[in-house]
Write an enzyme that holds these catalytic residues in place. Structure first.
Site, PDB file in Angstrom:
ATOM      1  N   CYS A   1       0.928  -1.105  -0.060  1.00 60.16           N
ATOM      2  CA  CYS A   1       0.008  -0.002   0.428  1.00 60.16           C
ATOM      3  C   CYS A   1       0.858   1.198   0.348  1.00 60.16           C
ATOM      4  CB  CYS A   1      -0.399  -0.027   1.226  1.00 60.16           C
ATOM      5  SG  CYS A   1      -1.886   1.226   1.245  1.00 60.16           S
ATOM      6  N   CYS A   2       1.561   1.050   1.001  1.00 60.18           N
ATOM      7  CA  CYS A   2       3.132   2.624   0.237  1.00 60.18           C
ATOM      8  C   CYS A   2       3.438   2.278  -0.462  1.00 60.18           C
ATOM      9  CB  CYS A   2       3.969   2.292   2.120  1.00 60.18           C
ATOM     10  SG  CYS A   2       3.221   2.650   3.729  1.00 60.18           S
TER      11      CYS A   2
ATOM     12  N   CYS B   1      -0.964   8.805   7.195  1.00 61.37           N
ATOM     13  CA  CYS B   1      -2.418   8.791   6.501  1.00 61.37           C
ATOM     14  C   CYS B   1      -3.422   8.293   8.011  1.00 61.37           C
ATOM     15  CB  CYS B   1      -2.195   7.391   5.782  1.00 61.37           C
ATOM     16  SG  CYS B   1      -1.933   7.634   4.570  1.00 61.37           S
TER      17      CYS B   1
ATOM     18  N   CYS C   1      -3.610   4.855   9.724  1.00 61.83           N
ATOM     19  CA  CYS C   1      -2.459   3.658  10.375  1.00 61.83           C
ATOM     20  C   CYS C   1      -1.396   5.185  10.552  1.00 61.83           C
ATOM     21  CB  CYS C   1      -1.210   3.740   9.299  1.00 61.83           C
ATOM     22  SG  CYS C   1      -1.709   2.605   7.626  1.00 61.83           S
TER      23      CYS C   1
ATOM     24  N   CYS D   1       7.818   3.741   5.039  1.00 61.76           N
ATOM     25  CA  CYS D   1       6.794   3.813   4.404  1.00 61.76           C
ATOM     26  C   CYS D   1       7.562   3.105   2.965  1.00 61.76           C
ATOM     27  CB  CYS D   1       6.565   5.192   4.516  1.00 61.76           C
ATOM     28  SG  CYS D   1       6.600   6.039   3.901  1.00 61.76           S
TER      29      CYS D   1
HETATM   30  S1  SF4 Z   1       0.748   4.525   5.929  1.00 58.23           S
HETATM   31 FE1  SF4 Z   1      -0.713   2.971   5.021  1.00 58.23          FE
HETATM   32  S2  SF4 Z   1      -3.041   3.865   4.058  1.00 58.23           S
HETATM   33 FE2  SF4 Z   1      -1.053   4.897   3.945  1.00 58.23          FE
HETATM   34  S3  SF4 Z   1      -0.618   4.604   2.241  1.00 58.23           S
HETATM   35 FE3  SF4 Z   1       1.304   3.239   3.676  1.00 58.23          FE
HETATM   36  S4  SF4 Z   1      -0.061   1.815   4.700  1.00 58.23           S
HETATM   37 FE4  SF4 Z   1      -1.585   3.076   2.741  1.00 58.23          FE
END
Ligand code: SF4
Length: 239
Positions: A120-121, A204, A207, A232
């Site tokens: 996701c990151c 985010c 998170c 991240c």
């Molecule tokens: S911090 Fe969480 S929601 Fe944001 S990009 Fe990374 S995993 Fe995805």
């Protein structure tokens, strides 16, 4: 990295020893503007936005909208835009890749595994960052050495091997959390309202959570993971 560039960066770090963040930024911007830009996360590195704009009103600032930010983060992006009368270069994730990921793994995939969180990151942050850095010779961050166990070796100027050997400037490398906040207050810099609610480090919305009294300042980031995985991918080389 070429030997010549390595020597140049080593010399720059020696020259910048004991210099203020503003002196470090002036050195970098005189040398590299407009091929240098700040990656602003919407958190406490607003101090760097203020410093850069005071050095050069044409300073370039970009930010990554992952699509999962808090309303307070969107709010401060616009307040900074208005105060400094500037365009913030907002980068978005690739829509097809994001749709594919969410359809395959779910909206909140990041809670299921570290691999999912990193995916996701990667899609929401690292790839848009890579796209932007591909157009620049250098980027500026608000990183500090005291923020995390993963950041203790941070230098003022580095070659960022994670992003193709681009120059990375970390003017706040030697600053403490308190110094940053003294600067923000003294210069009336707009900041994310979440900082008033025990969010020292903001990412985010799903998170990041508030920290408790005495907890590490990054304890609220990916709180379900161990400290050594908590990056991240913006500031570490991809494996
Ligand atoms: S911090 Fe969480 S929601 Fe944001 S990009 Fe990374 S995993 Fe995805």
């Amino acid at each position: 990295m070429s030997e010549e560039l390595a020597k140049e960066i080593e010399a720059a770090n020696a020259d910048l020893e004991g210099k203020t963040p503003q002196e470090i930024l002036k050195w970098a911007m005189d040398k590299l503007h407009p091929s240098i830009a700040l990656a602003w996360s919407g958190a406490e590195d607003v101090a760097v936005v203020d410093m850069m704009v005071k050095i050069n009103p044409e300073a370039r600032i970009f930010t990554l909208d992952t699509g999962r930010l808090n309303p307070e983060t969107y709010d401060v992006i616009d307040r900074v835009r208005d105060k400094y009368n500037m365009n913030i270069e907002v980068m978005f994730p690739d829509s097809e890749k994001t749709e594919e990921m969410v359809r395959a793994q779910g909206m909140n995939l990041f809670y299921k595994s570290v691999d999912n969180r990193k995916l996701c990151c990667k899609i929401r942050k690292v790839q848009p960052l890579r796209r932007q850095l591909g157009t620049l010779d250098a980027w500026v961050t608000g990183l500090r050495a005291d923020q995390a166990v993963t950041r203790t070796a941070l230098k003022r100027v580095e070659i960022d091997e994670a992003f193709g050997g681009i120059i990375k400037v970390n003017p706040l490398a030697e600053w403490t959390h308190e110094q940053v906040w003294d600067y923000i207050k003294a210069n009336d810099v707009p900041y994310n309202e979440l900082h008033n609610n025990n969010y020292p480090s903001i990412g985010c919305a799903p998170c990041t959570r508030a920290v408790k009294e005495g907890e590490d300042i990054r304890a609220g980031r990916w709180w379900w993971e161990s400290p050594d995985t908590k990056e991240c991918g913006l500031h570490v080389k991809e494996k």
